[in-house]
Scaffold this motif. Structure first.
Motif, mmCIF file in Angstrom:
data_model
loop_
_atom_site.group_PDB
_atom_site.id
_atom_site.type_symbol
_atom_site.label_atom_id
_atom_site.label_comp_id
_atom_site.label_asym_id
_atom_site.label_seq_id
_atom_site.Cartn_x
_atom_site.Cartn_y
_atom_site.Cartn_z
ATOM 1 N N HIS A 60 14.728 -18.468 -10.483
ATOM 2 C CA HIS A 60 13.903 -19.058 -11.542
ATOM 3 C C HIS A 60 13.630 -17.998 -12.598
ATOM 4 O O HIS A 60 13.951 -16.825 -12.397
ATOM 5 N N HIS A 62 10.853 -16.754 -14.015
ATOM 6 C CA HIS A 62 9.647 -15.927 -14.126
ATOM 7 C C HIS A 62 10.082 -14.467 -14.310
ATOM 8 O O HIS A 62 11.066 -14.023 -13.705
ATOM 9 N N ASP A 64 9.321 -11.549 -13.261
ATOM 10 C CA ASP A 64 9.594 -10.599 -12.159
ATOM 11 C C ASP A 64 10.973 -10.817 -11.545
ATOM 12 O O ASP A 64 11.495 -9.935 -10.864
ATOM 13 N N HIS A 139 7.308 -24.518 -6.858
ATOM 14 C CA HIS A 139 6.796 -23.259 -7.414
ATOM 15 C C HIS A 139 6.640 -23.367 -8.933
ATOM 16 O O HIS A 139 5.540 -23.368 -9.444
ATOM 17 N N ASP A 160 10.731 -17.856 -5.089
ATOM 18 C CA ASP A 160 9.304 -18.143 -4.921
ATOM 19 C C ASP A 160 9.151 -19.610 -4.526
ATOM 20 O O ASP A 160 9.822 -20.485 -5.091
HETATM 21 ZN ZN LIG Z 1 7.748 -17.121 -9.721
#
Ligand SMILES: [Zn+2]
Ligand SMILES: [Zn+2]
Length: 248
Positions: A60, A62, A64, A139, A160
């Motif tokens: 995904h 995000h 990080d 998530h 996640d």
């Molecule tokens: Zn995430």
């Protein structure tokens, strides 16, 4: 298959745990799964070369999990004396192409000697002799988990995620389940798993071994996660550390 943990951490800076990233070798291919900040350097520490990578899989978008993409592609395109002629693939969930255009292409020049093949994975694809499956996770809007299979062996990497039945079905019988264990039970937040939930998923899916990863710093000692997970899962339970290696 061979797996190396490049980053067992999260967005929180840590000297012990890099942001998420894994190196996976299988089916004649060398892959990166998630590419958080510092992945390029972690790969070097693992004794692997970024020049040998065939494809990057992204769970995904995000930060990080993707903020290492710019330095990764930039290094492939701009290392002095190196001219990559093989294309590289980036495979991810819905929206990965748009994300790449906006957040990567916009800041680095287009590589001259190779192409970047972007694809949004549906449920299944093959890369080399590796079968890759994907499933939506609970998530973010576009978060997915991957399952890699070669010659009857399998590894599931959740990215996640929170607890859900689809993830249990998806992980059925896996040799190794690399799972989001963001928090020990007492610190559970929606959108991530705690250690008991990780164990319940592993137990119900009948996996052989579980690797707890995506570890947020916590006031509780690391072994609490292991104890909580082992209370509900009878298989092998390990806590991820950067540069850990697995043969699957
Ligand atoms: Zn995430
Ligand atoms: Zn994350």
């Amino acid at each position: 298959m061979k797996l190396i943990v490049l980053g067992s951490g999260t967005c929180v800076p840590s000297l012990k745990r890099n942001a998420p990233g894994y190196y996976l070798e299988g089916g004649g291919k060398r892959l990166i799964v998630d590419c958080g900040s510092g992945t390029l350097l972690q790969l070097l520490k693992a004794g692997k070369s970024y020049k040998d990578i065939d494809a990057l899989f992204i769970t995904h978008t995000h930060p990080d999990h993707v903020s290492g993409l710019v330095p990764f592609i930039h290094a492939l395109a701009a290392t002095p004396g190196y001219e990559r002629t093989r294309d590289i693939s980036i495979i991810g969930p819905d929206g990965i192409k748009q994300f790449y255009e906006r957040c990567v292409s916009s800041v680095i020049r287009k590589p001259r000697s190779f192409s970047i093949n972007l694809s949004e994975i549906d449920e299944k694809m093959d890369i080399g002799n590796l079968n890759v499956f994907a499933v939506k996770t609970v998530h973010s809007d576009n978060s997915i988990a991957f399952r890699f299979e070669e010659e009857g062996k399998s590894v599931v990497m959740t990215g996640d995620c929170d607890f859900d039945e689809e993830l249990i079905k998806f992980s059925l019988g896996a040799d190794l389940l690399v799972i989001d264990c963001s928090y020990p039970d007492k610190l559970k937040v929606p959108g991530h798993l705690d250690s008991t939930e990780c164990g319940l998923i592993a137990e119900r899916a009948g996996v052989k071994k579980i690797l707890l990863s995506h570890i947020y710093p916590s006031p509780y000692p690391d072994h609490i996660r292991l104890t909580e997970c082992r209370a509900v899962f009878g298989g092998d339970v390990l806590l991820a550390e950067d540069l850990m290696e697995f043969a699957i």
